[in-house]
Design an enzyme around this catalytic site. Structure first.
Site, short mmCIF file in Angstrom:
data_model
loop_
_atom_site.label_atom_id
_atom_site.label_comp_id
_atom_site.label_asym_id
_atom_site.label_seq_id
_atom_site.Cartn_x
_atom_site.Cartn_y
_atom_site.Cartn_z
CD GLU A 1 -41.85 64.15 2.96
OE1 GLU A 1 -43.03 64.33 2.58
OE2 GLU A 1 -40.88 64.48 2.27
CG ASP A 2 -45.84 63.54 0.56
OD1 ASP A 2 -44.63 63.39 0.85
OD2 ASP A 2 -46.20 64.21 -0.42
CG ASP B 1 -39.27 58.62 -4.48
OD1 ASP B 1 -39.38 57.41 -4.73
OD2 ASP B 1 -39.09 59.48 -5.35
CG PHE C 1 -45.54 60.13 -10.05
CD1 PHE C 1 -44.39 60.58 -9.44
CD2 PHE C 1 -46.64 60.98 -10.13
CE1 PHE C 1 -44.32 61.87 -8.92
CE2 PHE C 1 -46.59 62.26 -9.62
CZ PHE C 1 -45.42 62.71 -9.01
P1 IMP Z 1 -37.33 62.07 -1.75
O1 IMP Z 1 -37.60 60.99 -0.72
O2 IMP Z 1 -36.33 63.09 -1.30
O3 IMP Z 1 -36.98 61.49 -3.10
O4 IMP Z 1 -38.62 62.93 -2.05
C1 IMP Z 1 -39.86 62.69 -1.54
C2 IMP Z 1 -40.79 63.72 -2.13
O5 IMP Z 1 -40.95 63.49 -3.53
C3 IMP Z 1 -42.17 63.57 -1.53
O6 IMP Z 1 -42.35 64.41 -0.42
C4 IMP Z 1 -43.07 63.95 -2.69
O7 IMP Z 1 -43.31 65.34 -2.68
C5 IMP Z 1 -42.30 63.59 -3.93
N1 IMP Z 1 -42.75 62.29 -4.48
C6 IMP Z 1 -42.06 61.14 -4.52
N2 IMP Z 1 -42.75 60.14 -5.11
C7 IMP Z 1 -43.96 60.68 -5.43
C8 IMP Z 1 -45.15 60.14 -6.06
O8 IMP Z 1 -45.27 58.96 -6.42
N3 IMP Z 1 -46.17 61.02 -6.23
C9 IMP Z 1 -46.11 62.33 -5.84
N4 IMP Z 1 -45.02 62.87 -5.26
C10 IMP Z 1 -43.95 62.06 -5.05
MG MG Z 2 -44.42 66.97 -4.05
#
Ligand code: IMP
Ligand code: MG
Length: 179
Positions: A99-100, A103, A152
């Site tokens: 994953e990138d 969050d 962000f």
């Molecule tokens: P979560 O952990 O399910 O909330 O979602 C993670 C995804 O939200 C990541 O794969 C990103 O695509 C997106 N995301 C969360 N924070 C950021 C940010 O700071 N910049 C860009 N994308 C983000």
């Molecule tokens: Mg995204």
């Protein structure tokens, strides 16, 4: 040109490359004698994954999944929809989910359960960035590049409205861009 939209650089290209080499070396040691399957979560992970696999000295292969969370805005609703499923069977394989950014954790906790249900030999999570302050799901990553503050960020695969993925570093946009 893109640089004019950036307020502050969080992680330079060089810092990112050094960290990716470190994680690649760690994975190479941890998976010695095995051939892991990297599963990238599209689209954000593709830049990180491309660099990471070149830092891994093992037989390995790759697959991708694409997901979206229902709802709109910058906060997730908690429900995940699969837009592109796995192309290969994960049964008996050592899976490393890439994953990138971790969050809320909703996406990865869903994907981890989804893959675990398909009888892999093991599943680990590798994320370039971790925002622990925002965690909602009970999940942790096995490999983390950097912890980052609750801002962000864009670049190195991460987008704002699909833009800025091609920045070679990670930074915060000027506030007027989000307006
Ligand atoms: P979560 O952990 O399910 O909330 O979602 C993670 C995804 O939200 C990541 O794969 C990103 O695509 C997106 N995301 C969360 N924070 C950021 C940010 O700071 N910049 C860009 N994308 C983000
Ligand atoms: Mg995204």
């Amino acid at each position: 040109m893109l640089e004019k939209d950036i307020d502050r650089v969080f992680f330079s290209g060089e810092e990112l490359q050094n960290k990716v080499r470190e994680i690649g070396a760690q994975i190479t040691r941890d998976y010695e004698g095995r051939d892991p399957l990297f599963v990238g979560v599209l689209k954000g992970s593709f830049v990180f994954m491309a660099d990471l696999m070149r830092a891994v000295d093992l037989y390995c292969d790759i697959d991708f999944m694409a997901v979206s969370s229902y709802g709109s805005g910058t906060t997730t609703t908690g429900a995940v929809k699969i837009n592109k499923d796995l192309s290969y069977s994960v049964e008996g394989r050592h899976i490393i989910l890439i994953e990138d950014i971790l969050d809320s954790g909703v996406t990865l906790s869903y994907l981890k359960k989804y893959i675990e249900a398909r009888k892999p030999a093991s599943v680990r999570i590798c994320t370039l960035l971790d925002k622990p302050a925002r965690r909602r799901a009970d999940i942790h990553a096995d490999y983390v590049g950097f912890e980052c503050p609750d801002a962000f960020i864009v670049g190195y695969g991460l987008d704002y409205a699909e833009r800025y993925r091609n920045l070679p570093y990670i930074g915060v946009l000027k506030s007027e861009i989000y307006a």
